[in-house]
Motif scaffolding. Structure first.
Motif, mmCIF file in Angstrom:
data_model
loop_
_atom_site.group_PDB
_atom_site.id
_atom_site.type_symbol
_atom_site.label_atom_id
_atom_site.label_comp_id
_atom_site.label_asym_id
_atom_site.label_seq_id
_atom_site.Cartn_x
_atom_site.Cartn_y
_atom_site.Cartn_z
ATOM 1 N N THR A 247 1.417 11.455 10.082
ATOM 2 C CA THR A 247 0.835 10.145 9.773
ATOM 3 C C THR A 247 0.686 9.989 8.264
ATOM 4 O O THR A 247 0.384 10.958 7.555
ATOM 5 N N PRO A 248 0.874 8.779 7.762
ATOM 6 C CA PRO A 248 0.788 8.559 6.322
ATOM 7 C C PRO A 248 -0.645 8.366 5.849
ATOM 8 O O PRO A 248 -1.506 7.918 6.597
ATOM 9 N N ALA B 223 0.861 -1.177 0.000
ATOM 10 C CA ALA B 223 0.000 0.000 0.000
ATOM 11 C C ALA B 223 0.904 1.236 0.000
ATOM 12 O O ALA B 223 1.549 1.541 1.009
ATOM 13 N N LYS B 224 0.948 1.914 -1.124
ATOM 14 C CA LYS B 224 1.823 3.078 -1.276
ATOM 15 C C LYS B 224 1.393 4.214 -0.350
ATOM 16 O O LYS B 224 0.205 4.463 -0.153
ATOM 17 N N ILE B 225 2.372 4.881 0.237
ATOM 18 C CA ILE B 225 2.090 6.107 0.988
ATOM 19 C C ILE B 225 1.996 7.239 -0.034
ATOM 20 O O ILE B 225 2.992 7.629 -0.651
ATOM 21 N N LYS B 226 0.777 7.736 -0.237
ATOM 22 C CA LYS B 226 0.573 8.760 -1.273
ATOM 23 C C LYS B 226 0.688 10.178 -0.733
ATOM 24 O O LYS B 226 0.871 11.128 -1.501
ATOM 25 N N ASP B 227 0.575 10.335 0.585
ATOM 26 C CA ASP B 227 0.625 11.673 1.168
ATOM 27 C C ASP B 227 0.858 11.533 2.665
ATOM 28 O O ASP B 227 0.818 10.422 3.215
ATOM 29 N N ALA C 268 12.256 -1.703 6.725
ATOM 30 C CA ALA C 268 11.053 -1.211 7.403
ATOM 31 C C ALA C 268 11.477 -0.370 8.601
ATOM 32 O O ALA C 268 12.168 -0.859 9.498
ATOM 33 N N SER C 269 11.051 0.875 8.616
ATOM 34 C CA SER C 269 11.397 1.780 9.714
ATOM 35 C C SER C 269 10.137 2.202 10.445
ATOM 36 O O SER C 269 9.019 1.867 10.046
ATOM 37 N N ALA C 270 10.304 2.946 11.517
ATOM 38 C CA ALA C 270 9.159 3.399 12.310
ATOM 39 C C ALA C 270 8.529 4.643 11.681
ATOM 40 O O ALA C 270 9.213 5.474 11.086
ATOM 41 N N LEU C 271 7.220 4.745 11.821
ATOM 42 C CA LEU C 271 6.542 5.979 11.473
ATOM 43 C C LEU C 271 6.894 7.053 12.504
ATOM 44 O O LEU C 271 7.387 6.733 13.594
ATOM 45 N N PRO C 272 6.644 8.316 12.205
ATOM 46 C CA PRO C 272 6.928 9.362 13.191
ATOM 47 C C PRO C 272 6.230 9.148 14.530
ATOM 48 O O PRO C 272 6.718 9.596 15.570
ATOM 49 N N ASN C 273 5.082 8.445 14.514
ATOM 50 C CA ASN C 273 4.383 8.192 15.776
ATOM 51 C C ASN C 273 4.884 6.939 16.493
ATOM 52 O O ASN C 273 4.336 6.548 17.517
ATOM 53 N N GLY C 274 5.917 6.289 15.939
ATOM 54 C CA GLY C 274 6.524 5.140 16.598
ATOM 55 C C GLY C 274 6.062 3.786 16.102
ATOM 56 O O GLY C 274 6.670 2.766 16.447
ATOM 57 N N LEU C 275 5.010 3.733 15.299
ATOM 58 C CA LEU C 275 4.503 2.451 14.815
ATOM 59 C C LEU C 275 5.494 1.799 13.850
ATOM 60 O O LEU C 275 6.004 2.440 12.935
ATOM 61 N N VAL C 276 5.750 0.512 14.052
ATOM 62 C CA VAL C 276 6.646 -0.250 13.185
ATOM 63 C C VAL C 276 5.886 -1.388 12.501
ATOM 64 O O VAL C 276 5.931 -1.531 11.284
ATOM 65 N N LYS C 277 5.172 -2.186 13.291
ATOM 66 C CA LYS C 277 4.613 -3.430 12.777
ATOM 67 C C LYS C 277 3.390 -3.828 13.592
ATOM 68 O O LYS C 277 3.268 -3.470 14.764
ATOM 69 N N ALA C 278 2.477 -4.553 12.960
ATOM 70 C CA ALA C 278 1.329 -5.125 13.666
ATOM 71 C C ALA C 278 1.022 -6.486 13.054
ATOM 72 O O ALA C 278 1.346 -6.742 11.885
ATOM 73 N N LYS C 279 0.417 -7.366 13.832
ATOM 74 C CA LYS C 279 0.009 -8.671 13.313
ATOM 75 C C LYS C 279 -1.215 -9.162 14.061
ATOM 76 O O LYS C 279 -1.472 -8.763 15.201
ATOM 77 N N THR D 39 -0.585 9.574 18.710
ATOM 78 C CA THR D 39 -0.967 9.838 17.333
ATOM 79 C C THR D 39 -1.206 8.522 16.628
ATOM 80 O O THR D 39 -0.362 7.644 16.676
ATOM 81 N N THR D 40 -2.331 8.347 15.968
ATOM 82 C CA THR D 40 -2.629 7.091 15.292
ATOM 83 C C THR D 40 -2.601 7.276 13.796
ATOM 84 O O THR D 40 -2.763 8.381 13.278
ATOM 85 N N VAL D 41 -2.370 6.168 13.085
ATOM 86 C CA VAL D 41 -2.277 6.203 11.636
ATOM 87 C C VAL D 41 -3.649 6.441 11.031
ATOM 88 O O VAL D 41 -4.628 5.836 11.428
ATOM 89 N N LYS D 42 -3.724 7.338 10.060
ATOM 90 C CA LYS D 42 -4.945 7.580 9.317
ATOM 91 C C LYS D 42 -4.852 6.866 7.979
ATOM 92 O O LYS D 42 -4.066 7.263 7.113
ATOM 93 N N ALA D 43 -5.604 5.781 7.811
ATOM 94 C CA ALA D 43 -5.497 5.007 6.570
ATOM 95 C C ALA D 43 -6.371 5.615 5.491
ATOM 96 O O ALA D 43 -7.330 6.294 5.778
#
Length: 204
Positions: free
Chosen positions: A33-34, A18-22, A161-172, A200-204
């Protein structure tokens, strides 16, 4: 899903990107957040091997380990697939499909970051993963003449794979994942429940 606990895992399937478009930014213009496009299937998955980056460091005081510093620098490794699709080459690797239908690579191609989604088969339930902020390198080009028997040549992409600015790296997913979240895993990039990941949470 509480009664569907896996004892083992094996296999690899359902790889998506899933491309980060913005990015959603703050008042200063810093990325927060991406914003992802809908996940796209990456067919022909053969294997994935990613290693954790970063090691814990011990701080000593009073002759004991007084504090453990956690250094989570994400993951790094390889994704092996049968053949890289044209869509991935243009969406992520920045290559250009010209008016004659030829895929062109330039030395100034701009690669895009993306989320990588995939699953391992379990004995009870497939375990679904997402890496939130990935970058990919260009694959090597190789082949050989056909002899008495044919050998399929796969292509390998190096993934970081790096962390997002809010610290999120991975989920399963796991046995407690609710059915709607599990079933919708590849419809959009999963957003963690408020308070479980960071302020801060990711906005999909």
């Amino acid at each position: 899903m509480a009664n569907k606990k896996n004892k083992v895992k094996f296999g690899l399937t359902n790889v998506h990107y899933a491309k980060i478009k913005d990015w959603v930014t703050d008042a200063s213009g810093a990325n927060l957040t991406p914003v992802y496009v809908d996940p796209v299937r990456l067919p022909g998955a053969v294997s994935i091997s990613i290693d954790a980056n970063g090691e814990n460091e011990n701080f000593y005081a009073d002759d004991i380990v007084y504090y453990v510093i956690s250094n989570n620098s994400g993951y790094e490794g390889d994704l092996e697939i049968a053949l890289i699709p044209t869509d991935f080459s243009t969406d992520i690797l920045g290559e250009i499909l010209d008016s004659n239908g030829v895929l062109v690579e330039r030395n100034d191609d701009e690669v895009s970051q993306f989320a990588l989604l995939f699953e391992f088969t379990g004995d009870k339930r497939k375990i679904r993963h997402v890496l939130y902020c990935c970058s990919a390198s260009r694959p090597a080009t190789e082949g050989q003449t056909t002899e008495d028997s044919k050998e399929v040549k796969t292509e390998t992409i190096s993934i970081k794979a790096s962390a997002l600015p809010n610290g999120l790296v991975k989920a399963k997913t796991c046995e407690s994942t609710d059915a709607s979240t599990y079933d919708g895993w590849y419809k959009n990039v999963y957003t963690p429940a408020v308070g479980t990941a960071s302020k801060t949470t990711v906005k999909a």
